[in-house]
Design an enzyme around this catalytic site. Sequence first.
Site, PDB file in Angstrom:
ATOM      1  N   CYS A 146      41.953  31.734  41.252  1.00  0.00           N
ATOM      2  CA  CYS A 146      41.431  32.175  40.111  1.00  0.00           C
ATOM      3  C   CYS A 146      40.677  31.064  39.441  1.00  0.00           C
ATOM      4  O   CYS A 146      40.770  30.103  38.880  1.00  0.00           O
ATOM      5  CB  CYS A 146      42.108  32.544  38.962  1.00  0.00           C
ATOM      6  SG  CYS A 146      41.540  34.017  37.853  1.00  0.00           S
ATOM      7  N   CYS A 197      41.478  40.164  39.789  1.00  0.00           N
ATOM      8  CA  CYS A 197      41.209  39.036  39.614  1.00  0.00           C
ATOM      9  C   CYS A 197      41.272  39.087  37.535  1.00  0.00           C
ATOM     10  O   CYS A 197      40.850  38.877  36.638  1.00  0.00           O
ATOM     11  CB  CYS A 197      39.745  38.614  39.173  1.00  0.00           C
ATOM     12  SG  CYS A 197      39.347  37.189  38.708  1.00  0.00           S
TER      13      CYS A 197
HETATM   14  P1  FAD Z   1      36.887  46.203  47.085  1.00  0.00           P
HETATM   15  O1  FAD Z   1      36.232  45.463  47.543  1.00  0.00           O
HETATM   16  O2  FAD Z   1      37.153  47.086  45.745  1.00  0.00           O
HETATM   17  O3  FAD Z   1      37.013  47.132  48.434  1.00  0.00           O
HETATM   18  C1  FAD Z   1      37.451  48.769  47.762  1.00  0.00           C
HETATM   19  C2  FAD Z   1      36.333  49.338  48.978  1.00  0.00           C
HETATM   20  O4  FAD Z   1      37.404  50.728  49.284  1.00  0.00           O
HETATM   21  C3  FAD Z   1      35.746  49.857  47.853  1.00  0.00           C
HETATM   22  O5  FAD Z   1      34.290  49.819  49.055  1.00  0.00           O
HETATM   23  C4  FAD Z   1      35.523  51.618  48.097  1.00  0.00           C
HETATM   24  O6  FAD Z   1      33.930  52.301  48.157  1.00  0.00           O
HETATM   25  C5  FAD Z   1      36.614  51.880  48.944  1.00  0.00           C
HETATM   26  N1  FAD Z   1      37.410  53.001  48.978  1.00  0.00           N
HETATM   27  C6  FAD Z   1      37.560  53.401  47.635  1.00  0.00           C
HETATM   28  N2  FAD Z   1      38.500  55.012  47.941  1.00  0.00           N
HETATM   29  C7  FAD Z   1      38.034  54.822  49.303  1.00  0.00           C
HETATM   30  C8  FAD Z   1      38.602  56.344  50.458  1.00  0.00           C
HETATM   31  N3  FAD Z   1      39.635  57.202  49.507  1.00  0.00           N
HETATM   32  N4  FAD Z   1      38.112  56.168  51.356  1.00  0.00           N
HETATM   33  C9  FAD Z   1      38.098  55.089  51.494  1.00  0.00           C
HETATM   34  N5  FAD Z   1      37.469  53.864  50.907  1.00  0.00           N
HETATM   35  C10 FAD Z   1      36.968  54.237  49.910  1.00  0.00           C
HETATM   36  N6  FAD Z   1      38.073  38.008  43.308  1.00  0.00           N
HETATM   37  C11 FAD Z   1      38.251  36.224  42.984  1.00  0.00           C
HETATM   38  O7  FAD Z   1      38.249  35.828  44.163  1.00  0.00           O
HETATM   39  N7  FAD Z   1      37.622  35.378  42.627  1.00  0.00           N
HETATM   40  C12 FAD Z   1      36.551  35.899  41.410  1.00  0.00           C
HETATM   41  O8  FAD Z   1      36.838  34.883  40.414  1.00  0.00           O
HETATM   42  C13 FAD Z   1      37.122  37.707  40.978  1.00  0.00           C
HETATM   43  N8  FAD Z   1      36.134  37.738  39.774  1.00  0.00           N
HETATM   44  C14 FAD Z   1      36.147  38.972  39.596  1.00  0.00           C
HETATM   45  C15 FAD Z   1      35.293  39.578  38.591  1.00  0.00           C
HETATM   46  C16 FAD Z   1      35.631  41.147  38.376  1.00  0.00           C
HETATM   47  C17 FAD Z   1      34.721  41.219  36.855  1.00  0.00           C
HETATM   48  C18 FAD Z   1      36.143  41.484  39.287  1.00  0.00           C
HETATM   49  C19 FAD Z   1      35.619  42.517  39.083  1.00  0.00           C
HETATM   50  C20 FAD Z   1      36.960  41.100  40.666  1.00  0.00           C
HETATM   51  C21 FAD Z   1      37.156  39.609  40.606  1.00  0.00           C
HETATM   52  N9  FAD Z   1      37.542  39.497  41.890  1.00  0.00           N
HETATM   53  C22 FAD Z   1      37.499  37.877  42.081  1.00  0.00           C
HETATM   54  C23 FAD Z   1      38.393  40.245  42.875  1.00  0.00           C
HETATM   55  C24 FAD Z   1      38.222  40.348  44.122  1.00  0.00           C
HETATM   56  O9  FAD Z   1      36.252  41.477  43.466  1.00  0.00           O
HETATM   57  C25 FAD Z   1      39.023  41.736  44.640  1.00  0.00           C
HETATM   58  O10 FAD Z   1      40.109  41.102  44.179  1.00  0.00           O
HETATM   59  C26 FAD Z   1      38.063  41.718  46.130  1.00  0.00           C
HETATM   60  O11 FAD Z   1      37.326  42.450  46.096  1.00  0.00           O
HETATM   61  C27 FAD Z   1      39.193  43.375  46.867  1.00  0.00           C
HETATM   62  O12 FAD Z   1      39.030  43.143  47.832  1.00  0.00           O
HETATM   63  P2  FAD Z   1      39.706  44.598  48.189  1.00  0.00           P
HETATM   64  O13 FAD Z   1      39.550  45.084  49.582  1.00  0.00           O
HETATM   65  O14 FAD Z   1      40.796  45.037  48.357  1.00  0.00           O
HETATM   66  O15 FAD Z   1      38.774  45.895  47.594  1.00  0.00           O
END
Ligand code: FAD
Length: 424
Positions: free
Chosen positions: A350, A172
Amino acid sequence: MFSNIFTIRHFQQSCKVLIVGGGSGGCTMAAKLAKYGHNVIVLEPNDMHYYQPLFTLIGGGMKTLAQACRPTKAVLPKRTIWIQDKVLNFHPECNKVTTFRGDTINYDFMLVAIGLQLKYDKILGLKEGLKDKNSGICTNYSSEYVEKTYKVIQNFNEGNAIFTFPNTPVKCPGAPQKIVYIFEDFLQKKGIRDKANVIYKTSTPAIFGVKKYANRLEYICETRNIIVDLRQNLIKIDSKKKEATFELLDQQNKTITTEYSLLHVTPPMAPPDVLIKSILGNENGYLDVDPYTLRHKVYNNIFGIGDCTSCPTSKTLAAVAAQSKIVLKNMINTMNGKELIDKYDGYTSCPLITGYNKCILAEFNYKLEPLETFPIDQGNELRSMFKMKNNILPFVYWNLMVNGYWNGPKSIRKILHLGLEKKI
Ligand code: FAD
Ligand code: UQ1
């Protein structure tokens, strides 16, 4: 006599689909794949699942951390098997992974959804500063520290308030500046705006990557007297002296040190180490997928979703939602030996909150062209978009997305634009 030699047993498991990471992308895809009746294992170490987009609102005192999390067990679909462990090594050539506990999981297909890691250690003094309650240093980027932000904001009396954006891709990319606008609005309401220098220091060459929204944000900064310093990267904090040191990215070996009363840090980020060291990663360690099909460039039975992938778009939950539909179709087609037809256009969004009741809803694609859902100019600061971010999107996430029913707003956009894709 009892033997004092213990043998540690390691387990072998097998599944049709292994989902590595049960965050937003992993959980969404587990729900979608479970509906097909496939035998799915989710490998996820954390027992709490976070809706991170709420973190910005928590930092501004509008929501609580409790509203942003639920137990992983309650969020993952009942029909999948959750193994609470982490991948230690990928072995794509023999369709298996090994875990930290020493187990082996064999798969036919794998989806990698392990997000990004926060690299606090890249900034000297950051971790200590975050731990110290009275340091004035905070970050919205972690469930561990996000509740501190509002305390730091409330305790601010006068001086420099500095907000940073690091020299790496971040999740983000709008979030580091959303908190600037919230803070500025907070000071206005408290009647102490004239006591503060509000400064946004970013490593990026522009305030935002899409021209239309960048122009509006620049105007907001100008009119609200927010100082924007481009191409500055935080490298060191001296929390005793309350000084932050930045490297000037366009001038060799030059740094600048500034005093602060409040310092909101967006930490540098990187893919998890397990990907960086794996052959599945590209030269920067991101899962090396085709940006349109989301399938791994070398291994046809491996797909990726979300922040850990090499897709050259802004890493957001909105992107994950749009990707989820494509990943599902392309995984199923691969399973059935069919061609991959569906393509991801890089959609991301965003919600740029610009105060306690207004928001610019940026939406765009790989070409950095605006791709707005609503037939109004979303480049304006709108109360309706704030309400959507604050009230509707959390509902959509917990009730639709993690249950596999939300693919982003594409179909709403088509209806609102009379079935036509918007011409830009
Ligand atoms: P995540 O949701 O981070 O999940 C990754 C997972 O992988 C975690 O649960 C972790 O424990 C696991 N993992 C890590 N390493 C391993 C391993 N070796 N083995 C097994 N599991 C593992 N997005 C929007 O669309 N709108 C917004 O307004 C927005 N605002 C945001 C504000 C903030 C402050 C933040 C931090 C993020 C924001 N986002 C927003 C971004 C959004 O939260 C992320 O893009 C989204 O969560 C990505 O999903 P993901 O599944 O890729 O990663
Ligand atoms: C979105 O779909 C989404 O995922 C649930 C987000 O994450 C919280 C978003 O921030 C946004 C803006 C969208 C896009 C949704 C609409 C209705 C424009």
